[in-house]
Design an enzyme around this catalytic site. Structure first.
Site, PDB file in Angstrom:
ATOM      1  N   TYR A  53     -41.695 -32.698  17.401  1.00 56.15           N
ATOM      2  CA  TYR A  53     -40.766 -32.576  18.526  1.00 56.15           C
ATOM      3  C   TYR A  53     -41.434 -33.044  19.823  1.00 56.15           C
ATOM      4  O   TYR A  53     -42.512 -33.605  19.804  1.00 56.15           O
ATOM      5  CB  TYR A  53     -40.219 -31.145  18.590  1.00 56.15           C
ATOM      6  CG  TYR A  53     -39.449 -30.795  17.330  1.00 56.15           C
ATOM      7  CD1 TYR A  53     -38.294 -31.508  16.983  1.00 56.15           C
ATOM      8  CD2 TYR A  53     -39.896 -29.820  16.452  1.00 56.15           C
ATOM      9  CE1 TYR A  53     -37.601 -31.239  15.810  1.00 56.15           C
ATOM     10  CE2 TYR A  53     -39.204 -29.540  15.274  1.00 56.15           C
ATOM     11  CZ  TYR A  53     -38.059 -30.253  14.960  1.00 56.15           C
ATOM     12  OH  TYR A  53     -37.382 -29.997  13.793  1.00 56.15           O
ATOM     13  N   GLY A  59     -43.104 -17.741   5.955  1.00 60.90           N
ATOM     14  CA  GLY A  59     -41.814 -18.260   6.379  1.00 60.90           C
ATOM     15  C   GLY A  59     -40.692 -17.960   5.413  1.00 60.90           C
ATOM     16  O   GLY A  59     -39.991 -16.955   5.536  1.00 60.90           O
ATOM     17  N   ARG A  60     -40.497 -18.842   4.443  1.00 60.53           N
ATOM     18  CA  ARG A  60     -39.358 -18.700   3.530  1.00 60.53           C
ATOM     19  C   ARG A  60     -39.282 -17.331   2.854  1.00 60.53           C
ATOM     20  O   ARG A  60     -38.176 -16.816   2.648  1.00 60.53           O
ATOM     21  CB  ARG A  60     -39.375 -19.827   2.492  1.00 60.53           C
ATOM     22  CG  ARG A  60     -39.141 -21.201   3.115  1.00 60.53           C
ATOM     23  CD  ARG A  60     -39.191 -22.301   2.060  1.00 60.53           C
ATOM     24  NE  ARG A  60     -39.152 -23.628   2.676  1.00 60.53           N
ATOM     25  CZ  ARG A  60     -40.216 -24.312   3.051  1.00 60.53           C
ATOM     26  NH1 ARG A  60     -41.425 -23.791   2.886  1.00 60.53           N
ATOM     27  NH2 ARG A  60     -40.099 -25.501   3.590  1.00 60.53           N
ATOM     28  N   GLN A  89     -39.196 -18.811  20.677  1.00 58.01           N
ATOM     29  CA  GLN A  89     -39.831 -20.128  20.565  1.00 58.01           C
ATOM     30  C   GLN A  89     -39.045 -21.123  21.417  1.00 58.01           C
ATOM     31  O   GLN A  89     -37.854 -21.361  21.177  1.00 58.01           O
ATOM     32  CB  GLN A  89     -39.881 -20.628  19.118  1.00 58.01           C
ATOM     33  CG  GLN A  89     -40.768 -21.874  19.021  1.00 58.01           C
ATOM     34  CD  GLN A  89     -40.704 -22.579  17.686  1.00 58.01           C
ATOM     35  OE1 GLN A  89     -39.616 -22.962  17.245  1.00 58.01           O
ATOM     36  NE2 GLN A  89     -41.840 -22.789  17.054  1.00 58.01           N
ATOM     37  N   ARG A 124     -47.577 -23.283  19.409  1.00 58.12           N
ATOM     38  CA  ARG A 124     -47.606 -23.707  18.009  1.00 58.12           C
ATOM     39  C   ARG A 124     -47.955 -25.192  17.911  1.00 58.12           C
ATOM     40  O   ARG A 124     -47.367 -26.032  18.594  1.00 58.12           O
ATOM     41  CB  ARG A 124     -46.260 -23.463  17.322  1.00 58.12           C
ATOM     42  CG  ARG A 124     -46.372 -23.601  15.795  1.00 58.12           C
ATOM     43  CD  ARG A 124     -45.076 -23.311  15.069  1.00 58.12           C
ATOM     44  NE  ARG A 124     -45.363 -22.738  13.756  1.00 58.12           N
ATOM     45  CZ  ARG A 124     -44.564 -22.805  12.710  1.00 58.12           C
ATOM     46  NH1 ARG A 124     -43.399 -23.431  12.788  1.00 58.12           N
ATOM     47  NH2 ARG A 124     -44.891 -22.260  11.555  1.00 58.12           N
TER      48      ARG A 124
END
Length: 366
Positions: free
Chosen positions: A186, A322-323, A100, A233
């Protein structure tokens, strides 16, 4: 329902063994000095190589692109060599892994970028946003971000070139492809979302202009490494790191049309994932499916049933967990066999060493 998760699929030239994605998650354990990936990170990703696709943690494309302490880069030879350890380890276990590529823009502090002022689409400070710096201890020290300076046209050209080189570096490091991080507040997201961009040139104002930087970066990366190795993404409804768009459905449907035109190999949508967050509207997901004909990945608060429904309904082709991947290195096996899931320890997410990174065991059936 879960059987849908275990169908193989084609992603560009890759044949993936299942539709379970390990999405990018910052862990801040790169070697210092130099922000290089290391043996510890190689073992971490190799432990999770049973995912159909791993998307490695955000890796900054330049020294100016770094937002947090101890995150890995992909702009020096040392960093490329470090990532090669990771990709070799994942491939040895039969996995597939994308890098990424990350530029945080204004979501940083001068302490993380050599004392310089951050850059962004506009000179707008992200309110109520903190990042962590190396304060001389093993614990991340959180500080407020500062006001960035507006990028000049030359800055934009320079950053596009940095993304292009980072894509080439990722392939040199053995990655199967790259994901452009255009989500979660971002740099690229700071151009896309209306409330973070007050430019009055061709990079600001209308949706077409706010998507221009995204398009230029994708074109540069595709030119360097090919469409079948570039994914993107996006985060249409999140307000993470202070970016908000006034008309997200309109903006991100236009983004999906652009990604389809540029023929990227996948679109990865990060849904809002805090506990009481609203679900992404089904009408939006349908609009995205119609606008973009490639592979669609969704991530955010998915369990086995919800993921299976998304695949069967056709709105998603793959689903990110994810987690759960942090504390369950063997997550696909646990899903397939209905084994219980372990919970991660939040205090070990960022920084530190092997504790909370490598010491989560695979499930042992009695």
């Amino acid at each position: 329902m879960k059987n849908a998760l275990f169908q193989p699929m084609q992603l560009g030239n890759l044949t993936l063994k299942n539709r379970i994605v390990m999405p990018p998650m910052t862990r801040s354990r790169a070697s210092q000095p130099g922000n290089a990936a290391n043996d510890m990170m190689a073992e971490y990703y190799a432990q999770r190589a049973s995912a159909g696709l791993i998307i490695a943690e955000g890796t900054q494309i330049s020294a100016m692109a770094q937002g947090y302490a101890w995150t890995p880069g992909i702009y020096s030879q040392e960093q490329i060599t470090g990532w090669k350890k990771v990709t070799d380890a994942v491939h040895a276990k039969g996995g597939a892994i994308f890098a990424q590529l990350w530029h945080v823009g204004r979501v940083t502090h001068p302490d993380n970028i050599g004392g310089q002022q951050p850059i962004s689409s506009s000179a707008i400070k992200a309110e109520n946003v903190k990042v962590f710096i190396d304060n001389g201890t093993d614990e991340p020290g959180f500080v407020d971000v500062v006001e960035p300076r507006e990028m000049t046209k030359q800055d934009i050209k320079n950053v596009v070139a940095e993304y292009r080189q980072a894509a080439l570096n990722a392939i040199e490091a053995g990655f199967d492809g790259v994901e452009l991080h255009a989500a979660n507040g971002y740099l690229i997201n700071q151009f896309i979302d209306s409330e973070a961009n007050n430019r009055d040139d061709e990079y600001g104002g209308c949706i077409e202009n706010r998507l221009r930087f995204l398009g230029e970066v994708i074109e540069a990366m595709v030119d360097a490494i090919g469409t079948d190795r570039v994914g993107v993404r996006l985060a249409p409804f999140t307000s993470l790191n202070g970016t908000v768009d006034k008309a997200p459905v309109e903006t991100y449907t236009a983004a999906a049309i652009l990604l389809d035109y540029l023929n990227v190999v996948y679109m990865h949508i990060a849904e809002v994932d805090w506990d009481d967050a609203p679900d992404t509207p089904s009408e939006f997901k349908q609009a995205i499916r119609e606008a973009y004909t490639g592979t669609i990945i969704y991530a955010g608060r998915y369990n086995t049933d919800k993921a299976g429904q998304a695949l069967i309904s056709g709105v998603a082709d793959m689903v990110g967990f994810g987690r759960p991947f942090i504390a369950n290195p063997d997550l696909p096996s646990r899903i397939k066999n209905d084994y219980p899931l372990a919970n991660h320890e939040p205090s070990t997410l960022f920084g530190g060493a092997e504790k909370g990174l490598l010491d989560y065991p695979e499930y042992q059936a009695i």
